[in-house]
Design an enzyme around this catalytic site. Sequence first.
Site, PDB file in Angstrom:
ATOM      1  N   HIS A 152      -4.716  -5.383  10.469  1.00 12.19           N
ATOM      2  CA  HIS A 152      -5.943  -5.954  11.025  1.00 12.19           C
ATOM      3  C   HIS A 152      -6.033  -5.856  12.546  1.00 12.19           C
ATOM      4  O   HIS A 152      -7.124  -6.015  13.105  1.00 12.19           O
ATOM      5  CB  HIS A 152      -6.076  -7.428  10.636  1.00 12.19           C
ATOM      6  CG  HIS A 152      -6.293  -7.672   9.183  1.00 12.19           C
ATOM      7  ND1 HIS A 152      -7.306  -7.078   8.467  1.00 12.19           N
ATOM      8  CD2 HIS A 152      -5.615  -8.461   8.297  1.00 12.19           C
ATOM      9  CE1 HIS A 152      -7.248  -7.480   7.213  1.00 12.19           C
ATOM     10  NE2 HIS A 152      -6.235  -8.311   7.077  1.00 12.19           N
ATOM     11  N   ALA A 153      -4.934  -5.665  13.251  1.00 12.12           N
ATOM     12  CA  ALA A 153      -4.972  -5.667  14.710  1.00 12.12           C
ATOM     13  C   ALA A 153      -5.878  -4.556  15.222  1.00 12.12           C
ATOM     14  O   ALA A 153      -5.851  -3.420  14.742  1.00 12.12           O
ATOM     15  CB  ALA A 153      -3.561  -5.502  15.267  1.00 12.12           C
TER      16      ALA A 153
END
Length: 394
Positions: free
Chosen positions: A132-133
Amino acid sequence: MAERTTAVVWDQALLDYDMGDHPLNPVRVELTMALARELGVLDRPGVRMITPRPATDDDLTRIHRADYLDAVRLAPSDPFFRGWGLNTPDNPVFDGMHESSARICGASIAAAEAVWEGTATRAVNVAGGLHHAMAARAAGFCVYNDPAVAIARLLDRGAQRVAYVDVDVHHGDGVQAAFYDDPRVLTISLHESPLALFPGTGFSDEIGGPGAEGMAVNVPLPPGTSDGGWLRAFHAIVPSVVRAFAPEIIFSQCGADTHRLDPLADLRLSVDGQRAAYLAMRDLADELCDGRWVATGGGGYALVEVVPRAWTHLLAVATGDPLAPSTTTPAAWRSFAAERCPGRVVPETMTDGVDPPLERWAPGTTPDAVDRAILATRTAVFPLHGLDPQDPRD
């Protein structure tokens, strides 16, 4: 077929990615490696253990902005730090945050390089999968995006066709964003509908940017989808698109939070269904790219009940023969798990007692919500790969 070899990337220091009283508890990784070790998976012929080095700033800035790296370094020393997605309930800061996040990226780079260089046919980093980063923002428990950083390394080493297959319950949004305009990277994500679950992206009409149309493939599935529907969706979309793309290497994110016991999501898979997905991805790699397969962990918050069994199955599939579902979990491991996580139910076998059905998709035959999702995705991307969305043979 030539003998397959496998690199397992591991260092106890990977457990330092620890957000404290938080769903992403590193004990799930610790228990996975302990279970795999007790079952002899890590001692199989052809298995090579690799101790990773942390990713460098040059590695990380292939995906992340340099000022974001500065923020990650600074945040633990400032209790009032705000911004960049850090110091939130999802992404609390912790001592050594940059170093431990960089080490996880380094582990995924080591896995990717071992396969690309040919020193291993397959490689696994169960501590990775932090998908998700974003370039300048932590999100969804993820500080740095190790799959994207590792794929960038593959591209820098000359890869022209990398297929990324994400089976986490959440959309692989950070990896998709990193390569949305890059026709060299096919990103496929099967996940719970963004109408019901974080991060709110991953609709079937997200298909890739200009010049890379069809390179993003999203399969949003309704809450409550179980083994049969999930596997039907996988086999109706993933093999056809991956075959059309003809990758040189397959990179998988294998989050275990699709399981019915996961506390943060609402799909209904069993460990047996997850095991079937790992076998399918391995078989695609064997068919299409001479076995070259890199796999990481990902989400998964049933820390004792699910994740160690799921990822031990993953390690077994990657290192040789899959474990029989009826395999008993070793008594020594059950004692260790009970000691590390008091009060949790420790499973006694590697199965949930499910024989996942193999359901073939055909248009209009079972017009439920899963089939509507399948058809929406096929309609959006299949023509871009020269495939017929209505033909079940494609």
